[in-house]
Design a protein around this motif. Structure first.
Motif, short mmCIF file in Angstrom:
data_model
loop_
_atom_site.label_atom_id
_atom_site.label_comp_id
_atom_site.label_asym_id
_atom_site.label_seq_id
_atom_site.Cartn_x
_atom_site.Cartn_y
_atom_site.Cartn_z
N SER A 20 22.77 35.19 -12.95
CA SER A 20 21.87 36.24 -12.50
C SER A 20 22.27 37.62 -13.01
O SER A 20 21.42 38.44 -13.35
CB SER A 20 21.74 36.23 -10.98
OG SER A 20 23.00 36.31 -10.36
N LEU A 68 21.75 36.40 -5.67
CA LEU A 68 21.14 35.65 -6.77
C LEU A 68 22.21 34.84 -7.50
O LEU A 68 23.23 35.38 -7.91
CB LEU A 68 20.46 36.61 -7.76
CG LEU A 68 19.36 37.51 -7.20
CD1 LEU A 68 18.76 38.37 -8.30
CD2 LEU A 68 18.27 36.69 -6.52
N HIS A 71 20.48 28.69 -11.32
CA HIS A 71 19.59 27.65 -10.79
C HIS A 71 20.42 26.43 -10.39
O HIS A 71 21.47 26.16 -10.99
CB HIS A 71 18.57 27.23 -11.85
CG HIS A 71 17.48 28.24 -12.04
ND1 HIS A 71 16.41 28.32 -11.19
CD2 HIS A 71 17.31 29.22 -12.95
CE1 HIS A 71 15.62 29.31 -11.59
NE2 HIS A 71 16.14 29.88 -12.66
N LEU A 106 17.67 37.46 1.10
CA LEU A 106 17.07 36.60 0.08
C LEU A 106 18.16 35.85 -0.68
O LEU A 106 19.17 36.43 -1.08
CB LEU A 106 16.28 37.45 -0.92
CG LEU A 106 15.70 36.71 -2.13
CD1 LEU A 106 14.47 35.90 -1.72
CD2 LEU A 106 15.34 37.67 -3.25
N ASP A 108 18.13 33.51 -4.09
CA ASP A 108 17.24 33.00 -5.14
C ASP A 108 18.05 32.74 -6.40
O ASP A 108 19.24 33.06 -6.46
CB ASP A 108 16.11 34.00 -5.40
CG ASP A 108 14.83 33.30 -5.86
OD1 ASP A 108 14.92 32.19 -6.41
OD2 ASP A 108 13.74 33.87 -5.67
N TRP A 109 17.40 32.15 -7.39
CA TRP A 109 18.10 31.74 -8.61
C TRP A 109 17.48 32.41 -9.83
O TRP A 109 16.26 32.41 -9.99
CB TRP A 109 18.05 30.22 -8.79
CG TRP A 109 18.19 29.44 -7.53
CD1 TRP A 109 17.28 28.58 -7.00
CD2 TRP A 109 19.30 29.43 -6.61
NE1 TRP A 109 17.76 28.03 -5.84
CE2 TRP A 109 18.99 28.53 -5.57
CE3 TRP A 109 20.54 30.08 -6.58
CZ2 TRP A 109 19.86 28.28 -4.50
CZ3 TRP A 109 21.39 29.83 -5.52
CH2 TRP A 109 21.06 28.94 -4.50
N VAL A 121 11.80 39.13 -9.32
CA VAL A 121 12.43 38.86 -8.01
C VAL A 121 12.78 40.17 -7.31
O VAL A 121 12.51 40.35 -6.12
CB VAL A 121 13.69 37.97 -8.19
CG1 VAL A 121 14.52 37.93 -6.92
CG2 VAL A 121 13.30 36.56 -8.60
#
Lengths: 265, 555
Positions: A20, A68, A71, A106, A108-109, A121
């Motif tokens: 990220s 972040l 994935h 949050l 997220d990837w 994002v």
């Protein structure tokens, strides 16, 4: 709120070095423009994020926290981002117990090649937080009220009991505990929630007693729990030697945190 | 510890930072921060002048922490750390603040907000720098062996280069034969020499080299380890074999897009350039009215990149047809022509002199192919042409292999959006991956022609030879350490560590965990999961991160 449009959310970001953070760099190289609300702290892996860091961010009046990672399946450290899921799941529960909208957190990837995704994002999260308003607005509470809960949450996150359960999640879900019992995510969540409920209460009681000696009734009223439950926690704290009976207020005993005496040898 | 004395160097990066935020103001602000005793702005901190300013700053102001606020730590950190070391400062006492990629370049229209953000980030950097501790360098031995994935011209060239220096090479090829794409080509532009003349001697040399072992029909099953000490599991013939290697080179190449459904492709009357190469090699081209369509399936919304090799391939094949039968009519239908450099442009001019016709079409109005002809709107003439043809050749782009993603996952290296392998930095580290000890060359990273591929392969080989010839690599001292008094030996860290780099050992205090520094890669999962909070992640410890959070939040 009149000045809702003037509100600029303060957002704390954690990015992993390999995916990220590199994605954020690529957004820069590609000159993708996004709102300047997020301040990023670089860590090597999203699995490094201790729930206490998240709580710390809110204690410092950040309006949102964003973690972040790579994935799933792409983690530079193989499974670090799966651990991030466990940690952030715990942090989210701590926030909920503290009365904070967990939409302010949050996970997220973003991969190293997803500069566009990084900017997307960040933009979306910034707007979500903008819609929620300053910390406390969506919660309908004063920061001072939240602060007390957050301090208890911070102590809970750093406390041994919750850390045991949280850290054992992967093992319990795959190989099981020492009796070979494998737990589902649902069962683990219930276990976590049970520990969080207890530990939050204990830490709130300790915080209250740090101010001044209190009776069980006073404490129960202050943290909105039934007195018998508070008594149970106080008794346990007394057994551990953390709390002493300090004085009597009529018939009600008042408790205080034990002052460590110099140990003479 | 003695007094903390931080020096902050804020970079203009020409106008890359200075053009979008107020660098002198940021430097001025930095001077006001706790523990900061010196701050200055530099035009280019990474230039000779900038680096000597850092050295002078350290000397004159007795700095014991250095912060550079400029680009991303992912590229320039080693340079600045080296400068610190040269000035007698432990490199771990250097902190990088990114105000270019993550500030000036992404907030170009928001000068004030960008300036504020830069100040905030430097404040957090200074808070962390105050808590940095000197670390000892860690060295690990390098397994004196290279593993190369892919046996095309790129892989063969790297294999020979490394083996000729005297290291063992293991070459893994998924097909039965070595040679890759070049086996299917006839002649190479611009010299028109036969592809076989280039590839066959290299295959022979590799086959007969005492230091090179070739694994045909083999694939990479799994990869573990780190620079200097990779374990690569190779699957061949249903058998698995583990190879210990110091470095890995990805030379897996690419393949020609099969234009199914494009321009009535049938492999007979409408063929690809690669299929034409085969016909030319066999002397089987009887067509006398040929149309070649460039950018077939390339530079379109779902595949936006230019494949770079197809223009020259088409021109070369057109020339070869003309040479075989001078009376043949050859049309090249193009959108743009990439014939860069001196030789390729000369080749284009020569082809025009031979009578090859160039027709420009546009993406919005592409040619249509029907039996016996091609209809195309000529952008420059401004009218539609009906070309009579007996052969249509599509110049399709090179595309990544479908198994690239799987391999990338095993190697823990990224792919870019078109699924080619992504290098560490497009300019500064074009042949490295961000992961130490893994390199790339040839079409695996981008469509390249033979000349470029060989140049890259030689480059990748020389990059890989650095750790191999040194025999040792320095690993970042970003490793965990365990407080033996807090540790209770529960083993959670040992269970969670993906590298088995932390383990519980019996001590005279009872079981205690400790870190195996050479294996630790610094993720910090052990630290965030330790129930006793006994594990410190060097350079990313709890106090440092908490200080950064507090500093960012301070208004």
């Amino acid at each position: 709120m009149d000045n809702q449009n003037d509100f600029e959310p303060r957002i704390l970001g954690f990015c992993c070095n390999w995916c990220s953070y590199a994605g954020a760099d690529l957004a820069g190289v590609s000159r993708m423009q996004y709102r300047p609300n997020v301040r990023v702290i670089r860590v090597m892996c999203s699995g490094r994020i201790d729930p206490a860091f998240v709580i710390e961010g809110f204690l410092r009046r950040m309006d949102g926290v964003m973690v972040l990672g790579c994935h799933l399946g792409d983690c530079h450290y193989l499974t670090g981002n799966y651990e991030a899921i466990n940690m952030i799941n715990e942090a989210r529960k701590l926030l909920e117990y503290s009365g904070i909208n967990s939409g302010r957190l949050l996970l997220d990837w973003v991969s190293a090649s997803e500069g566009a995704r990084f900017s997307e994002v960040v933009t979306n999260f910034t707007e979500e937080i903008r819609a929620l308003g300053p910390l406390g607005a969506a919660e309908g509470r004063d920061f001072s009220e939240l602060e007390f809960k957050l301090r208890a949450a911070h102590a809970t996150a750093r406390g041994e009991k919750l850390r045991w359960v949280a850290a054992k999640q992967t093992e319990f879900m795959t190989e099981g505990n020492k009796y070979g019992e494998v737990f589902s995510r649902h069962e683990l969540n219930r276990m976590l929630e049970g520990v969080i409920a207890d530990e939050m209460a204990v830490n709130e009681i300790l915080l209250l007693m740090k101010e001044r000696p209190l009776s069980v009734k006073e404490m129960a009223a202050a943290i909105d729990l039934p007195p018998p439950r508070v008594l149970r926690y106080v008794s346990a704290l007394r057994k551990k030697g953390l709390v002493d009976l300090q004085s009597l207020d009529g018939n009600s005993p008042r408790y205080a945190i034990r002052v460590e005496e110099e140990v003479q040898q | 510890m003695s007094e903390v004395r931080i020096g902050v160097f804020v970079c203009h990066c020409g106008s890359n930072i200075g053009g979008w935020l107020d660098v002198p103001e940021v430097a001025e602000y930095a001077r006001s921060l706790p523990n900061v005793v010196f701050a200055q702005d530099n035009l280019y901190t990474c230039s000779e002048a900038g680096l000597s300013q850092i050295k002078n700053g350290i000397k004159e102001h007795n700095l014991n922490r250095v912060i550079v606020a400029s680009c991303t730590p992912r590229t320039h950190e080693p340079l600045f750390k080296r400068v610190c070391q040269e000035s007698g400062l432990n490199p771990s006492l250097f902190e990088f603040v990114n105000i270019r990629e993550q500030c000036s370049w992404v907030h170009m229209q928001q000068r004030e907000a960008a300036t504020q953000k830069a100040k905030d980030l430097i404040r957090a950097g200074a808070a962390k720098a105050s808590l940095l501790e000197p670390q000892e360098d860690i060295y690990v031995d390098v397994e004196p062996r290279a593993l190369i994935i892919g046996g095309g011209i790129a892989g063969l060239t790297t294999a020979l280069t490394i083996a000729n220096v005297g290291f063992d090479v293991k070459l893994v090829e998924k097909e039965k034969e070595l040679g890759g794409l070049l086996r299917h080509l006839y002649k190479l532009y611009p010299s028109n020499e036969e592809a076989a003349a280039v590839i066959t001697p290299r295959i022979e040399a590799v086959r007969n080299h005492p230091r090179i072992e070739v694994f045909n029909d083999s694939t990479v099953r799994d990869v573990r380890g780190f620079v200097g000490n990779y374990d690569v599991i190779i699957a061949s013939d249903g058998k698995e074999e583990t190879i210990k290697t110091g470095v890995i080179i990805v030379a897996t190449g690419a393949e020609e897009l099969k234009p199914q459904g494009l321009y009535s492709y049938d492999g007979q009357k409408v063929i690809t350039q690669m299929e034409l190469e085969q016909l030319l090699a066999d002397g089987n081209v009887s067509a006398t009215k040929v149309a070649m369509i460039l950018c077939a399936g390339a530079r379109i919304p779902e595949r936006t990149y230019c494949s770079r090799t197809c223009c020259m391939t088409a021109i070369k094949n057109a020339v070869l047809i003309k040479k075989q039968s001078p009376e043949a009519q050859v049309y090249i239908l193009y959108r743009d022509l990439q014939t860069y450099g001196t030789e390729y442009e000369e080749y284009l001019r020569m082809s025009k002199e031979m009578g090859i016709r160039y027709i420009k079409y546009s993406l919005s109005n592409p040619p249509t192919v029907s039996d016996g002809g091609v209809k195309v709107y000529h952008e420059l003439l401004g009218r539609e042409l009906n070309l009579e043809t007996d052969l249509v050749v599509l110049a399709t782009p090179l595309v990544p292999h479908s198994d690239a993603k799987e391999l990338a996952k095993k190697l823990k290296v990224p792919l870019e959006q078109n699924k080619f392998f992504l290098e560490a930095h497009v300019k500064l580290r074009p042949l490295d991956f961000a992961t130490d000890g893994i390199y790339l060359c040839g079409c695996a990273s981008w469509p390249t022609d033979v000349e470029q591929t060989i140049a890259q392969a030689l480059g990748a080989a020389s990059r890989a030879l650095i750790p191999l010839t040194k025999g040792q690599v320095k690993v970042e001292p970003i490793v965990s350490s365990v407080d033996q008094d807090k540790c209770i030996g529960c083993g959670i860290c040992e269970y969670l560590c993906p590298y088995k780099a932390i383990a519980v050992f019996p001590t005279d205090k009872g079981d205690r965990a400790s870190t195996i520094v050479a294996s630790c890669k610094g993720c910090g999962v052990c630290s965030s999961h330790c129930p006793m909070m006994a594990i410190t992640m060097q350079n990313f410890n709890d106090d440092q991160i908490t200080a950064q959070i507090a500093a960012l939040a301070a208004v």
